[in-house]
Design an enzyme around this catalytic site. Sequence first.
Site, PDB file in Angstrom:
ATOM      1  N   ASP A  87      -8.268 -44.784   8.624  1.00 25.63           N
ATOM      2  CA  ASP A  87      -8.948 -45.224   9.841  1.00 25.63           C
ATOM      3  C   ASP A  87      -8.395 -46.543  10.364  1.00 25.63           C
ATOM      4  O   ASP A  87      -8.720 -46.951  11.484  1.00 25.63           O
ATOM      5  CB  ASP A  87     -10.460 -45.367   9.594  1.00 25.63           C
ATOM      6  CG  ASP A  87     -10.769 -46.236   8.392  1.00 25.63           C
ATOM      7  OD1 ASP A  87     -10.363 -47.412   8.369  1.00 25.63           O
ATOM      8  OD2 ASP A  87     -11.433 -45.731   7.461  1.00 25.63           O
ATOM      9  N   ASP A 139       0.879 -37.774  -0.157  1.00 26.00           N
ATOM     10  CA  ASP A 139       0.014 -37.911  -1.313  1.00 26.00           C
ATOM     11  C   ASP A 139       0.294 -39.257  -1.976  1.00 26.00           C
ATOM     12  O   ASP A 139       1.419 -39.531  -2.403  1.00 26.00           O
ATOM     13  CB  ASP A 139       0.283 -36.761  -2.284  1.00 26.00           C
ATOM     14  CG  ASP A 139      -0.491 -36.877  -3.585  1.00 26.00           C
ATOM     15  OD1 ASP A 139      -1.427 -37.692  -3.660  1.00 26.00           O
ATOM     16  OD2 ASP A 139      -0.158 -36.132  -4.532  1.00 26.00           O
ATOM     17  N   ALA A 140      -0.725 -40.111  -2.071  1.00 24.32           N
ATOM     18  CA  ALA A 140      -0.540 -41.462  -2.605  1.00 24.32           C
ATOM     19  C   ALA A 140      -0.132 -41.451  -4.069  1.00 24.32           C
ATOM     20  O   ALA A 140       0.553 -42.380  -4.532  1.00 24.32           O
ATOM     21  CB  ALA A 140      -1.811 -42.273  -2.418  1.00 24.32           C
ATOM     22  N   ASP A 160      -9.016 -47.429  -0.483  1.00 24.54           N
ATOM     23  CA  ASP A 160     -10.026 -47.207   0.557  1.00 24.54           C
ATOM     24  C   ASP A 160     -10.131 -45.701   0.766  1.00 24.54           C
ATOM     25  O   ASP A 160      -9.602 -45.145   1.723  1.00 24.54           O
ATOM     26  CB  ASP A 160      -9.618 -47.921   1.844  1.00 24.54           C
ATOM     27  CG  ASP A 160     -10.710 -47.874   2.906  1.00 24.54           C
ATOM     28  OD1 ASP A 160     -11.860 -47.531   2.566  1.00 24.54           O
ATOM     29  OD2 ASP A 160     -10.409 -48.183   4.073  1.00 24.54           O
TER      30      ASP A 160
END
Length: 300
Positions: A87, A139-140, A160
């Site tokens: 966001d 993908d982190a 987050d």
Amino acid sequence: MVSAARRLLMRRQGPWLFEGEESFPALGGLRCCVQIGDFDEIGRTLVIDGTVQLSEVIDPVYTTSLVFPAALLAPSRRRWLIVGGGDGAAAREALRFRDTELVRLVDVSRVVIEQTQALIPSFWAGCQRDSRLEIITRDATRVMAEMVDREEQVDVLVYDLSDPSTDDITPFSESPADDLYSEAAFRAASRCLRPGGVFVAQMAELSQLQWRAHARGRRLLSRVFRHVHSYRTHIEPFGYSESWILASDHEGVGDPTREVDVDARLAELYTGDATGLYDGAWHRQLFTLPPWLRRTLSEG
């Protein structure tokens, strides 16, 4: 009004401004529903799989609580990794610290990134055009593994993410973030930190009714980091106390309420206006948990 599953039932103004489903092949084809709409009580809001993630009203309290403790306690804020945060709000705040040189935001959802930029511009405040911001839609877990292989490290690492799925809150759904709340992922995150670096993660509700997900995350992080601290604040539109966990091997994080002059650090380092949002008194109360909760977490 909040249901037993802690999902908001609020009055929406008119139809959804955006409503779509996104699939993540890198996560085994997991799907999620993304919605953006205007609500009477909380303003324009991002909703994922029926759960409010962030709104115009929630943003100031949630985002400063997530970002500021880690930023103010870290020896340096030169390089950041934000895992999730599609966001844009966490990146916006990270970029407002004077010594920030790079913010790498890694979120698997291209839809969340694009639609919040288009429909909730206050979340980003134009930071998507800042040359210090790098946005990666992958993908982190893989991104952190690659950083470890390259021995590439950051000063502040922020989780987050949406809440992990749990048997007591979300028994019938999976979260795209589930793998990132594992001990293996936390160990990878620690290896992405420079010596003295600080890690912070959003860690679900922390209350008399719901504390097990937080306690599990704290337990896992305690196996990885020398110093681990829980903190929380009540988010009125959520109807419960949102929580975070701060973790580091840096001795300056041994006591997060005493090791730093928050007001002086804000004046020195923060280029935005924190008036009414964050100060030393607020910082101290975030980390002040009642005795029963401290005992529950220590036993948990």
